[in-house]
Write a protein that holds these residues in place. Structure first.
Motif, short mmCIF file in Angstrom:
data_model
loop_
_atom_site.label_atom_id
_atom_site.label_comp_id
_atom_site.label_asym_id
_atom_site.label_seq_id
_atom_site.Cartn_x
_atom_site.Cartn_y
_atom_site.Cartn_z
N LEU A 171 37.15 35.65 42.72
CA LEU A 171 37.08 35.18 44.10
C LEU A 171 36.58 33.74 44.17
O LEU A 171 35.59 33.38 43.53
N LEU A 209 42.01 42.61 49.87
CA LEU A 209 41.47 42.53 48.52
C LEU A 209 41.70 43.82 47.73
O LEU A 209 42.04 43.79 46.55
N ARG A 231 33.00 35.03 40.73
CA ARG A 231 32.84 34.59 42.11
C ARG A 231 32.33 33.16 42.14
O ARG A 231 31.38 32.82 41.43
#
Length: 311
Positions: free
Chosen positions: A113, A104, A164
């Motif tokens: 993500l 990452l 996310r």
């Protein structure tokens, strides 16, 4: 593979050197005709050791004594069976972020993500944890994730995460005590540090909840990925998930994820996602393969405790 062989294999490849309690219990069950017969009435996906042990623990049953485990399981089989049929192993181990971090941190920032098989989404916060690779520390807040890393220089920075999201057939809610109890039951008996880490990472997720979507990794992935901000690097990732997916759906998932923009990180067993030309894994316990965009990079342990880089 018979059910008995499955439990012997679990004892030797996963529990040995990691959980003496589960190693002893798995070997006992491999010779326990009554429990094996009961497990034989379940679909193969519901026969796995982690699921059985976690279910019995959640029901306040004993796992440290095989005889007591046998007696409890037989006496309470209707309750055990009901949980086995409705639950799945959803180990949400934040320690796996230590395996993800080297990849990452090297990708173009910022990141969006998207975790497939996200459980409660605790691995969606790699920027909120502290990492210790031997003497090398990265980060300064949240629980400390220890990882023995060889063959690689640990990263110097945390990733920048601006979005996310998680996709799961049954996402868990860290604000729901019953869901947290299930996550705790899945942590192996001797792993007090993992239980402490679970509660600390759950508090981080509860304070800033991610987008968790109930859905299928094939049918619903493209629509969720399309919600990621276009000015961020999309990273779709998963760890120890695809073994629960039938082979033809795995193939279809790989086709779909390869067609998405951004990058794909997989941490799965080499029998689940095979690769050509893999070096021999480290001796002993079971290892998974960390891969980026279909290219294998490292052997890893299941809870993020170590990685051996070869890519």
């Amino acid at each position: 593979m018979t059910i008995a062989t499955r439990y012997v294999d679990f004892a030797a490849r996963e529990a040995r050197g990691v959980s003496p309690t589960y190693e002893r219990l798995s070997l006992a069950i491999s010779h326990d005709a009554e429990i094996l017969a009961l497990l034989g009435t379940l679909p193969p996906a519901k026969q796995q050791p982690n699921l059985l042990f976690g279910t019995v623990r959640m029901l306040a049953g004993p796992v440290d004594d095989p005889v007591a485990f046998h007696d409890f399981t037989l006496a309470n089989w209707s309750a055990v069976e009901a949980e086995l049929r409705t639950r799945a192993t959803q180990t949400n181990e934040a320690g796996r972020c230590a395996l993800l971090l080297p990849v990452l941190a090297a990708l173009p920032q910022p990141l969006a993500l998207l975790e497939v098989g996200t459980s409660a989404g605790l691995c969606l916060y790699p920027d909120r944890y502290t990492y210790r690779y031997g003497e090398h520390m990265v980060g300064s807040s949240g629980p400390v994730l220890d990882c023995v890393a060889s063959g690689i220089t640990p990263p110097e920075r945390l990733p920048e995460v601006v979005w996310r999201a998680g996709l799961d057939v049954n996402p868990l809610d860290v604000t729901n005590p019953k869901d947290v109890a299930w996550l705790e039951a899945l942590i192996w008996p001797e792993h007090t540090h993992r239980r402490t880490r679970l509660l600390a990472s759950a508090a981080i997720a509860a304070a800033d909840p991610p987008l968790l979507v109930r859905g299928d990794l094939v049918d619903d992935l493209p629509a969720l990925a399309a919600q990621a901000p276009p000015d961020a690097t999309l990273v779709v990732f998963h760890s120890s998930v695809l073994y629960q997916v039938v082979p033809d759906r795995r193939v279809r998932f790989v086709e779909i994820v390869r067609g998405l923009p951004g990058h794909w990180i997989a941490i799965e067993g080499s029998d689940v996602l095979p690769y050509d030309g893999l070096p021999r894994p480290p001796e002993g316990a079971l290892h998974n393969v960390l891969a980026l965009d279909g290219r294998p990079l490292a052997w890893t342990r299941g809870h993020g405790e170590s990685m051996t880089w070869f890519g």
